[in-house]
Design a protein around this motif. Structure first.
Motif, mmCIF file in Angstrom:
data_model
loop_
_atom_site.group_PDB
_atom_site.id
_atom_site.type_symbol
_atom_site.label_atom_id
_atom_site.label_comp_id
_atom_site.label_asym_id
_atom_site.label_seq_id
_atom_site.Cartn_x
_atom_site.Cartn_y
_atom_site.Cartn_z
ATOM 1 N N SER A 69 4.270 -9.609 9.033
ATOM 2 C CA SER A 69 4.101 -9.101 7.670
ATOM 3 C C SER A 69 3.403 -7.743 7.718
ATOM 4 O O SER A 69 2.819 -7.354 8.739
ATOM 5 C CB SER A 69 3.238 -10.076 6.861
ATOM 6 N N ASP A 70 3.423 -7.046 6.586
ATOM 7 C CA ASP A 70 2.706 -5.768 6.486
ATOM 8 C C ASP A 70 1.234 -5.937 6.824
ATOM 9 O O ASP A 70 0.645 -5.107 7.532
ATOM 10 C CB ASP A 70 2.824 -5.198 5.059
ATOM 11 N N THR A 71 0.618 -7.005 6.325
ATOM 12 C CA THR A 71 -0.828 -7.198 6.510
ATOM 13 C C THR A 71 -1.189 -7.300 7.990
ATOM 14 O O THR A 71 -2.098 -6.610 8.467
ATOM 15 C CB THR A 71 -1.293 -8.479 5.781
ATOM 16 N N ILE A 72 -0.468 -8.134 8.723
ATOM 17 C CA ILE A 72 -0.766 -8.302 10.157
ATOM 18 C C ILE A 72 -0.388 -7.042 10.928
ATOM 19 O O ILE A 72 -1.143 -6.593 11.800
ATOM 20 C CB ILE A 72 -0.062 -9.552 10.717
ATOM 21 N N ALA A 73 0.764 -6.448 10.618
ATOM 22 C CA ALA A 73 1.203 -5.246 11.334
ATOM 23 C C ALA A 73 0.228 -4.094 11.116
ATOM 24 O O ALA A 73 -0.164 -3.410 12.076
ATOM 25 C CB ALA A 73 2.600 -4.850 10.884
ATOM 26 N N ASP A 74 -0.189 -3.864 9.874
ATOM 27 C CA ASP A 74 -1.112 -2.756 9.589
ATOM 28 C C ASP A 74 -2.442 -2.953 10.306
ATOM 29 O O ASP A 74 -3.017 -2.010 10.857
ATOM 30 C CB ASP A 74 -1.340 -2.625 8.076
ATOM 31 N N SER A 75 -2.933 -4.190 10.316
ATOM 32 C CA SER A 75 -4.185 -4.494 11.009
ATOM 33 C C SER A 75 -4.050 -4.245 12.511
ATOM 34 O O SER A 75 -4.919 -3.617 13.131
ATOM 35 C CB SER A 75 -4.576 -5.955 10.747
ATOM 36 N N ALA A 76 -2.955 -4.717 13.107
ATOM 37 C CA ALA A 76 -2.748 -4.543 14.550
ATOM 38 C C ALA A 76 -2.642 -3.062 14.920
ATOM 39 O O ALA A 76 -3.216 -2.617 15.918
ATOM 40 C CB ALA A 76 -1.494 -5.292 14.987
ATOM 41 N N LEU A 77 -1.919 -2.298 14.118
ATOM 42 C CA LEU A 77 -1.767 -0.866 14.394
ATOM 43 C C LEU A 77 -3.101 -0.136 14.256
ATOM 44 O O LEU A 77 -3.409 0.773 15.031
ATOM 45 C CB LEU A 77 -0.711 -0.264 13.467
ATOM 46 N N ALA A 78 -3.915 -0.529 13.278
ATOM 47 C CA ALA A 78 -5.216 0.111 13.063
ATOM 48 C C ALA A 78 -6.195 -0.189 14.196
ATOM 49 O O ALA A 78 -7.002 0.668 14.583
ATOM 50 C CB ALA A 78 -5.805 -0.343 11.731
#
Length: 196
Positions: free
Chosen positions: A29-38
């Protein structure tokens, strides 16, 4: 021109890799992907450390699983994760087939499965139309200490390749298969590091 799968053995690990890392794919999801990328790795929350997480070296198998990122909101972001080859090979060495295959009896397999933090599964590889092929692609399920190692030690780089997935998908829809193959990650047979 692209190669057909006819000369590929039934089970062969194929991946993008270099001397120190191998690339695997996951969709989130966006939430997990954005967190991982950050953070440069997966962080809990939103990532669930207690769940088995499946890593896949095959780009096209990931596209099949996630429907090119269009399947559902939980798999809309395709991530390419470069992990250490040592970590990948640890997972292989500590893995158990997800289903008994006749090489050992079921009782022995159940004992091995209970001890092992890693599941190994071989599923039909896919072509650009996501049709099953005769040869198979490996999926590796990480649980328990394997997830901890993955998140805290193995991951070296995470890249959002959703735009690439969408671009290749559009080319396939337009019948531009040669262009689609030219954008594909160039996977080759994975050769484990020689042990000293």
């Amino acid at each position: 021109m692209h190669t057909t799968g006819s000369e590929i053995p039934l089970r062969q690990i194929r991946a993008v890799y270099d001397a120190t890392t191998i690339r695997v794919y996951q969709a989130y999801s966006d939430t997990i992907a954005d967190s991982a990328l950050a953070h440069g790795t997966f962080v809990s929350p939103p990532f669930k450390m207690e769940r088995m997480t499946w890593i896949k070296p095959s780009f096209l198998w990931m596209m099949y699983r996630a429907g090119w990122g269009f399947k559902d909101a939980g798999q809309k972001r395709i991530l390419a994760i470069d992990i250490s080859r040592e970590g990948f090979e640890w997972a292989l060495a500590n893995g158990c087939l997800s289903h008994a295959d006749g090489s050992i009896n079921k009782e022995e397999w159940l004992k091995l499965k209970d001890r092992s933090p890693v599941r190994i599964q071989w599923d039909p590889e896919r072509d650009l139309y996501l049709r099953p092929q005769e040869h198979r692609a490996i999926q590796i399920g990480l649980s328990k200490e394997a997830v901890e190692l993955y998140v805290n030690q193995w991951i070296k780089r995470i890249t959002d390749i959703t735009p690439l997935a969408h671009s290749i998908y559009e080319l396939v829809q337009e019948g531009e298969l040669d262009k689609a193959y030219s954008q594909m990650p160039q996977e080759k047979e994975y050769l484990p590091k020689l042990q000293p």
